[in-house]
Write an enzyme that holds these catalytic residues in place. Structure first.
Site, PDB file in Angstrom:
ATOM      1  N   LYS A 282     -11.034   0.375 -11.702  1.00  0.00           N
ATOM      2  CA  LYS A 282     -10.778   1.363 -10.657  1.00  0.00           C
ATOM      3  C   LYS A 282     -10.514   2.722 -11.297  1.00  0.00           C
ATOM      4  O   LYS A 282      -9.718   2.831 -12.227  1.00  0.00           O
ATOM      5  CB  LYS A 282      -9.577   0.915  -9.818  1.00  0.00           C
ATOM      6  CG  LYS A 282      -9.534   1.494  -8.419  1.00  0.00           C
ATOM      7  CD  LYS A 282      -8.481   0.791  -7.584  1.00  0.00           C
ATOM      8  CE  LYS A 282      -8.517   1.282  -6.140  1.00  0.00           C
ATOM      9  NZ  LYS A 282      -7.511   0.605  -5.302  1.00  0.00           N
ATOM     10  N   GLU A 365      -1.396  -9.385   7.314  1.00  0.00           N
ATOM     11  CA  GLU A 365      -0.437  -8.947   8.326  1.00  0.00           C
ATOM     12  C   GLU A 365       0.043 -10.099   9.212  1.00  0.00           C
ATOM     13  O   GLU A 365       1.226 -10.153   9.570  1.00  0.00           O
ATOM     14  CB  GLU A 365      -1.059  -7.846   9.195  1.00  0.00           C
ATOM     15  CG  GLU A 365      -1.300  -6.532   8.493  1.00  0.00           C
ATOM     16  CD  GLU A 365      -2.591  -6.487   7.696  1.00  0.00           C
ATOM     17  OE1 GLU A 365      -2.827  -5.480   7.013  1.00  0.00           O
ATOM     18  OE2 GLU A 365      -3.359  -7.489   7.738  1.00  0.00           O
ATOM     19  N   ARG A 393      -3.646  -6.437  13.854  1.00  0.00           N
ATOM     20  CA  ARG A 393      -4.181  -7.705  13.380  1.00  0.00           C
ATOM     21  C   ARG A 393      -3.193  -8.845  13.584  1.00  0.00           C
ATOM     22  O   ARG A 393      -3.558 -10.015  13.503  1.00  0.00           O
ATOM     23  CB  ARG A 393      -4.555  -7.594  11.904  1.00  0.00           C
ATOM     24  CG  ARG A 393      -5.321  -6.327  11.560  1.00  0.00           C
ATOM     25  CD  ARG A 393      -5.890  -6.355  10.182  1.00  0.00           C
ATOM     26  NE  ARG A 393      -7.212  -6.972  10.200  1.00  0.00           N
ATOM     27  CZ  ARG A 393      -7.987  -7.111   9.131  1.00  0.00           C
ATOM     28  NH1 ARG A 393      -7.553  -6.719   7.959  1.00  0.00           N
ATOM     29  NH2 ARG A 393      -9.166  -7.672   9.224  1.00  0.00           N
TER      30      ARG A 393
END
Length: 617
Positions: A282, A365, A393
């Site tokens: 990354k 979640e 969610r």
């Protein structure tokens, strides 16, 4: 300035380039992304990490007949660059400009809109099976990150995909979390062996030949398979994907374009589901993003030479972290739960100071909410800090596991209302509508940092039952001297005789501006900071309505099912109610000020509408 990049308009141009030219193109892409995002802001580190992977996919797939679904989608900048949208990057994430996420309305190469995590495998499998039913020779490849893989939906999709008997490719872009030990040369050697054409031909011929041996043939084939699998299990990384039914290839160096292309070509020839485990870095190519990938995940404008960014002033997220630390010193049962957003929600320092009371459950979640319900059931006081758009969610878990049991879980809802440049998938405009339908739920909304701290203290020490505190992104804190906060009754900020404006949360600043604009036209307004949005304090609101022919509500949420509609029903037959809210939840990307104007939720628009109604009355 760019030898190759400016000439790229479609994947056809990529397929014509040699591997050496592709490596040069990768350098140009990184240079362009750093230059562009330093001006507009955006998701930099994740895009720098997938440059070679994107090029390899464009080299080996036949786009747009084939398709790529980028999980979450914030790493799709390279994809957009290579599909003729280079000229649009000056307006990246700006109002009316290029979206920071895949959008089918932008390009035929964006085959599926994404914005939330863990959806790619499900969508790609659906499109792949649809193509088979329709008789189309097309494939859809899912690219999912190791973070998104923590979402339960991804594992549900992998479980289903494992039963698919035709070719289906999932690419795991592993750029941070180690999900499998890299055993270096042995792993790479076995991967090369398993991806060469002769491997499949030899394997097939051996199985066919041995299988024909009378009586013992099938047993020998099964024995060989068990020996082969046992050997592989000893020398290669985790076989969880093979347990799902996938052929596992990896880990692969995600910055080695020739090898990536070789593996992709071989993966296309496999009958059945294939998972390619790709290791990427990354922020690759920009030192500051490599050193601090989290800081450069979603970043505003910055100085390229120094990596310095304008971090702004105080924020609600920072206040959450500071207040939680203070409260935790007195309350040993206080704990925090978040879903891969410890930095974004301001809880990182809390987690370091109270590691036994801090739980980052990953991008999960649903699990996070029910986990908090379990904590509360045993007497803990959990604060669940999740962005508004992501809390959607866990709708069922909030209702079924928290509200129906009337458990004392505190929902700290960050990024409530419009969030700006991330667009419609991230605008937090639904929480008021869906939370206010749930039994036992209380909803508070602070207008400033002081109210927020006091509400947190009340929610974690005094309140019984589920309670949500919603607040905006950043530091939209209104300066005013409020009355005594508890029990968070409506607070009259100013008094007037012509109109009563009921404000919710940070929209108080808009209400005060409206009051001042109306005063210039000879109208005086009462402005009320509602503070407790649900349940409605009917007695106080009925008293406030006395003497006014017009009541105005201002909320940063959807109109249908929102608090304004509920207040309108409360005042039915007593006063005219103007409900100012988002007509739909589809609000595009752009700066928040522009979006509020476009939605008619700025002071100028609201004041003008109030004046028009008052003149008619």
């Amino acid at each position: 300035m760019y030898q190759f990049l400016e000439g790229i308009q479609s994947p056809d141009d990529i397929r014509k380039l040699s591997f050496h030219e592709l490596e040069k193109l990768a350098e140009e892409i990184r240079m362009f992304l750093i230059q562009s995002v330093s001006k507009t802001g955006g998701h930099l580190a994740s895009n720098l990490g997938v440059v070679e992977l994107t090029l390899a996919l464009f080299k080996t797939l036949h786009l747009p007949d084939d398709g790529i679904i980028w999980d979450v989608g914030h790493q799709s900048y390279v994809h957009k660059l290579l599909t003729g949208r280079m000229k649009d990057f000056s307006m990246l994430r700006q109002y009316g400009g290029l979206s920071g996420f895949p959008k089918s309305c932008e390009s035929e190469y964006d085959v599926f809109n994404t914005g939330h995590s863990s959806t790619s495998v499900s969508a790609a499998l659906g499109m792949t099976r649809a193509a088979a039913i329709l008789g189309e020779d097309k494939r859809t490849v899912a690219v999912i990150g190791d973070g998104a893989l923590t979402g339960g939906m991804a594992f549900e999709a992998l479980n289903d995909a494992g039963t698919y008997k035709k070719n289906f490719i999932v690419i795991l872009n592993d750029n941070e979390m180690s999900i499998a030990q890299n055993v270096g040369g042995v792993s790479r050697y076995l991967t090369r062996m398993r991806t060469r054409p002769f491997y499949f031909k030899l394997k097939s011929r051996l199985e066919q030949g041995i299988g024909k041996i009378p009586k013992v043939g099938k047993s020998l084939v099964l024995l060989m398979k068990r020996i082969k699998d046992s050997f592989r299990y000893l020398l290669t990384p985790s076989t969880i994907f093979e347990d799902f039914g996938f052929t596992y290839l990896g880990p692969i160096d995600g910055h080695d374009i020739p090898f990536l292309c070789q593996v992709l070509e071989r993966a296309k020839a496999i009958h059945g589901p294939v998972l390619i485990h790709v290791k990427t870095k990354k922020g690759k190519g920009y030192k500051f993003a490599e050193d601090k990938p989290t800081d450069f995940h979603g970043v505003g404008a910055f100085e390229i030479e120094t990596g310095e960014r304008n971090c702004g002033g105080e924020t609600y997220s920072a206040v959450l972290g500071r207040t939680m630390f203070s409260l935790a010193e007195q309350n040993k049962n206080l704990c925090a739960v978040t879903a891969a957003m410890s930095d974004g929600t301001g809880l990182c320092a809390f987690g370091q100071l109270y590691p036994d009371r801090f739980f980052d459950v990953g991008i999960a979640e649903q699990h996070g909410v029910t986990f908090a319900a379990g904590l509360a059931k045993k007497g803990m006081r959990p604060v669940v800090a999740i962005y508004s758009s992501f809390l959607q969610r866990a709708y069922d878990q909030i209702l079924h596991d928290v509200c129906l049991q009337n458990l004392s879980v505190v929902f700290s809802i960050d990024r409530a209302g419009l969030v700006g440049e991330d667009g419609e998938t991230h605008q937090g405009v639904y929480d008021l509508a869906f939370l206010s339908q749930m039994p036992n739920m209380t909803i508070l909304a602070p207008a400033n940092f002081t109210e927020f701290s006091d509400m947190l203290a009340y929610a974690t020490t005094e309140h019984c039952g589920p309670i949500a505190i919603r607040y905006p992104r950043g530091g939209n804190s209104v300066t005013y001297t409020g009355q005594s906060l508890k029990p968070f009754l409506p607070d009259v900020v100013s008094r007037g005789e012509h109109v009563c404006i009921l404000s919710m949360g940070h929209m108080l600043s808009v209400a005060i501006q409206c009051k001042d604009m109306l005063a210039d036209e000879g109208y005086s307004a009462t402005v009320v900071n509602l503070r407790t949005l649900w349940p409605l304090d009917s007695a106080s609101l009925q008293q406030l309505a006395d003497g006014y022919k017009l009541i105005v509500t201002i909320e940063d949420g959807v109109k249908h099912g929102g608090i304004g509609e509920k207040i309108m029903n409360l005042y039915h037959g007593r006063a005219r109610v103007l409900v100012k809210a988002h007509e739909t939840g589809i609000v595009p990307h752009g700066k928040c000020e522009e979006l509020y104007r476009a939605c008619g939720l700025d002071a100028n628009n609201i004041a003008a509408e109030i004046k028009q109604i008052l003149s008619e009355v």
